[in-house]
Design a protein around this motif. Structure first.
Motif, PDB file in Angstrom:
ATOM      1  N   ILE A 205       9.793  18.707   9.794  1.00 20.95           N
ATOM      2  CA  ILE A 205      11.217  18.520   9.524  1.00 20.95           C
ATOM      3  C   ILE A 205      12.003  18.284  10.814  1.00 20.95           C
ATOM      4  CG2 ILE A 205      11.232  19.744   7.324  1.00 20.95           C
ATOM      5  CD1 ILE A 205      12.294  22.200   8.768  1.00 20.95           C
ATOM      6  N   ASP A 206      11.373  18.541  11.969  1.00 23.57           N
ATOM      7  CA  ASP A 206      12.049  18.387  13.256  1.00 23.57           C
ATOM      8  C   ASP A 206      11.706  17.094  13.978  1.00 23.57           C
ATOM      9  OD1 ASP A 206      13.150  20.961  12.931  1.00 23.57           O
ATOM     10  OD2 ASP A 206      11.325  21.863  13.751  1.00 23.57           O
ATOM     11  N   SER A 207      10.838  16.264  13.413  1.00 26.67           N
ATOM     12  CA  SER A 207      10.383  15.064  14.102  1.00 26.67           C
ATOM     13  C   SER A 207      10.333  13.891  13.145  1.00 26.67           C
ATOM     14  CB  SER A 207       8.987  15.305  14.682  1.00 26.67           C
ATOM     15  OG  SER A 207       8.421  14.103  15.155  1.00 26.67           O
ATOM     16  N   ASP A 208      10.568  12.690  13.675  1.00 24.00           N
ATOM     17  CA  ASP A 208      10.467  11.478  12.863  1.00 24.00           C
ATOM     18  C   ASP A 208       9.049  10.920  12.836  1.00 24.00           C
ATOM     19  OD1 ASP A 208      13.169  11.546  12.319  1.00 24.00           O
ATOM     20  OD2 ASP A 208      13.704  10.157  13.931  1.00 24.00           O
ATOM     21  N   ALA A 209       8.160  11.452  13.668  1.00 19.41           N
ATOM     22  CA  ALA A 209       6.796  10.923  13.759  1.00 19.41           C
ATOM     23  C   ALA A 209       6.009  11.244  12.492  1.00 19.41           C
ATOM     24  CB  ALA A 209       6.090  11.515  14.973  1.00 19.41           C
ATOM     25  N   GLU A 210       5.460  10.198  11.888  1.00 25.90           N
ATOM     26  CA  GLU A 210       4.671  10.346  10.675  1.00 25.90           C
ATOM     27  C   GLU A 210       3.192  10.142  10.983  1.00 25.90           C
ATOM     28  OE1 GLU A 210       7.685   8.599   7.271  1.00 25.90           O
ATOM     29  OE2 GLU A 210       6.298   7.230   8.260  1.00 25.90           O
ATOM     30  N   THR A 211       2.356  10.875  10.262  1.00 25.14           N
ATOM     31  CA  THR A 211       0.910  10.704  10.340  1.00 25.14           C
ATOM     32  C   THR A 211       0.414  10.328   8.957  1.00 25.14           C
ATOM     33  OG1 THR A 211       0.738  12.406  12.042  1.00 25.14           O
ATOM     34  CG2 THR A 211      -1.284  11.830  10.865  1.00 25.14           C
ATOM     35  N   VAL A 212      -0.308   9.225   8.867  1.00 22.48           N
ATOM     36  CA  VAL A 212      -0.884   8.819   7.587  1.00 22.48           C
ATOM     37  C   VAL A 212      -2.105   9.689   7.321  1.00 22.48           C
ATOM     38  CG1 VAL A 212      -2.004   6.956   6.304  1.00 22.48           C
ATOM     39  CG2 VAL A 212      -0.059   6.450   7.799  1.00 22.48           C
ATOM     40  N   LEU A 213      -2.097  10.359   6.175  1.00 21.76           N
ATOM     41  CA  LEU A 213      -3.236  11.178   5.770  1.00 21.76           C
ATOM     42  C   LEU A 213      -4.200  10.401   4.892  1.00 21.76           C
ATOM     43  CD1 LEU A 213      -1.364  14.491   4.903  1.00 21.76           C
ATOM     44  CD2 LEU A 213      -2.647  13.955   6.989  1.00 21.76           C
ATOM     45  N   VAL A 214      -3.651   9.631   3.944  1.00 21.44           N
ATOM     46  CA  VAL A 214      -4.472   8.902   2.976  1.00 21.44           C
ATOM     47  C   VAL A 214      -3.769   7.603   2.604  1.00 21.44           C
ATOM     48  CG1 VAL A 214      -5.422   8.949   0.629  1.00 21.44           C
ATOM     49  CG2 VAL A 214      -5.373  11.041   1.973  1.00 21.44           C
ATOM     50  N   SER A 215      -4.507   6.514   2.590  1.00 18.59           N
ATOM     51  CA  SER A 215      -3.995   5.252   2.040  1.00 18.59           C
ATOM     52  C   SER A 215      -4.443   5.143   0.594  1.00 18.59           C
ATOM     53  CB  SER A 215      -4.526   4.062   2.833  1.00 18.59           C
ATOM     54  OG  SER A 215      -3.921   4.003   4.095  1.00 18.59           O
TER      55      SER A 215
ATOM     56  N   VAL B  14       0.840  -1.202   0.000  1.00 20.98           N
ATOM     57  CA  VAL B  14       0.000   0.000   0.000  1.00 20.98           C
ATOM     58  C   VAL B  14       0.872   1.248   0.000  1.00 20.98           C
ATOM     59  CG1 VAL B  14      -1.716   1.312   1.307  1.00 20.98           C
ATOM     60  CG2 VAL B  14      -1.858  -1.180   1.222  1.00 20.98           C
ATOM     61  N   GLN B  15       0.514   2.199  -0.861  1.00 18.04           N
ATOM     62  CA  GLN B  15       1.179   3.499  -0.868  1.00 18.04           C
ATOM     63  C   GLN B  15       0.310   4.488  -0.104  1.00 18.04           C
ATOM     64  OE1 GLN B  15       3.839   5.317  -3.996  1.00 18.04           O
ATOM     65  NE2 GLN B  15       1.849   6.098  -4.595  1.00 18.04           N
ATOM     66  N   ARG B  16       0.931   5.253   0.768  1.00 21.91           N
ATOM     67  CA  ARG B  16       0.205   6.199   1.604  1.00 21.91           C
ATOM     68  C   ARG B  16       0.781   7.600   1.451  1.00 21.91           C
ATOM     69  NH1 ARG B  16       0.960   1.415   4.536  1.00 21.91           N
ATOM     70  NH2 ARG B  16      -0.987   0.518   5.292  1.00 21.91           N
TER      71      ARG B  16
END
Length: 176
Positions: free
Chosen positions: A83-93, A75-77
Motif C-alpha cells: 500500500i506504500d509503493s507503486d511498484a507491482e510484481t506479476v505473480l501469475v499471468s 492478458v489478465q495478471r
C-alpha cells in the motif's frame, strides 16, 4: 463512498481499519482504492493503464493482490504491491480469480484449472484440478489445507459449450 460511479468488490483488512475496493469513478474499467474506514480518507492505488479488479489483502496486512487486465496484450495478471509503493510484481499471468489465506497460500483459477502456491514462492505452482471441467472462483481455508471452488462440467443450458453460463457445483479439495 458518495459519488455516482460504481464501487464494488470490497475487501476489509484483518483489524477492520482499512478497506480495499474497486471503483469506476476515475476509470470506467475499474481501479483499486484504499479507504481508511475511520477517517474516510481514500487513496487510489491503481491507474487508468488497465482494468483492475478483485483486490485482496496479503497475510502481512500491507501487501495487496489484485487482477490487472492489460488491454494492449489482452492478458489478465495477478499482481501484488504494497500500500506504500507503486511498484507491482506479476505473480501469475492468465489468472481469472483467486483467494489468499492468512497462512500465505494463494489459490487461483486460470479459467479452467485451479492452482496453488505460497506467496513467498510464486514460481512453485501446484495443480489442484485439471481436466475437461471448468473450475473457477477458488477459496482457500486459513491454514491452506482446504480449497473450495465452483466446477462447471455439464452443458446445462444446451448451447454446445461447458462454461460459466452453465450450472455449477461446489467442490472441496483437501490436503491431508
Amino acid at each position: 463512498t458518495t459519488h455516482p460511479a460504481i464501487d464494488a468488490q470490497p475487501a476489509l483488512n484483518a483489524d477492520g481499519s482499512q478497506l480495499l475496493y474497486v471503483s469506476q469513478k476515475t476509470d470506467p474499467r475499474g481501479d483499486v482504492f484504499l479507504l481508511n474506514v475511520e477517517s474516510g480518507e481514500e487513496t487510489q492505488l491503481t491507474d487508468l493503464s488497465s482494468a483492475d479488479s478483485w483486490p485482496a489483502w496479503g497475510p502481512d496486512g500491507k501487501t495487496v493482490l489484485y487482477l490487472k487486465m492489460d488491454y494492449t496484450s489482452g492478458v489478465q495478471r495477478m499482481v501484488q504491491r504494497t500500500i506504500d509503493s507503486d511498484a507491482e510484481t506479476v505473480l501469475v499471468s492468465g489468472a481469472t480469480s483467486f483467494s489468499v489465506a492468512p497462512s500465505g497460500w494463494v489459490v487461483y483459477s486460470d479459467g479452467g484449472d485451479i492452482h496453488l502456491f505460497q506467496l513467498d514462492n510464486p514460481s512453485a505452482v501446484s495443480a489442484v484440478s485439471f481436466g475437461a471441467a471448468t473450475d473457477l472462483w477458488p477459496a482457500v481455508s486459513s491454514d491452506g489445507r482446504h480449497i473450495y471452488f465452483a466446477r462447471y462440467d455439464r452443458d446445462t443450458n444446451r448451447d454446445g459449450f461447458v462454461d460459466a453460463y452453465d450450472e455449477s457445483s461446489m467442490w472441496l479439495h483437501r490436503f491431508d
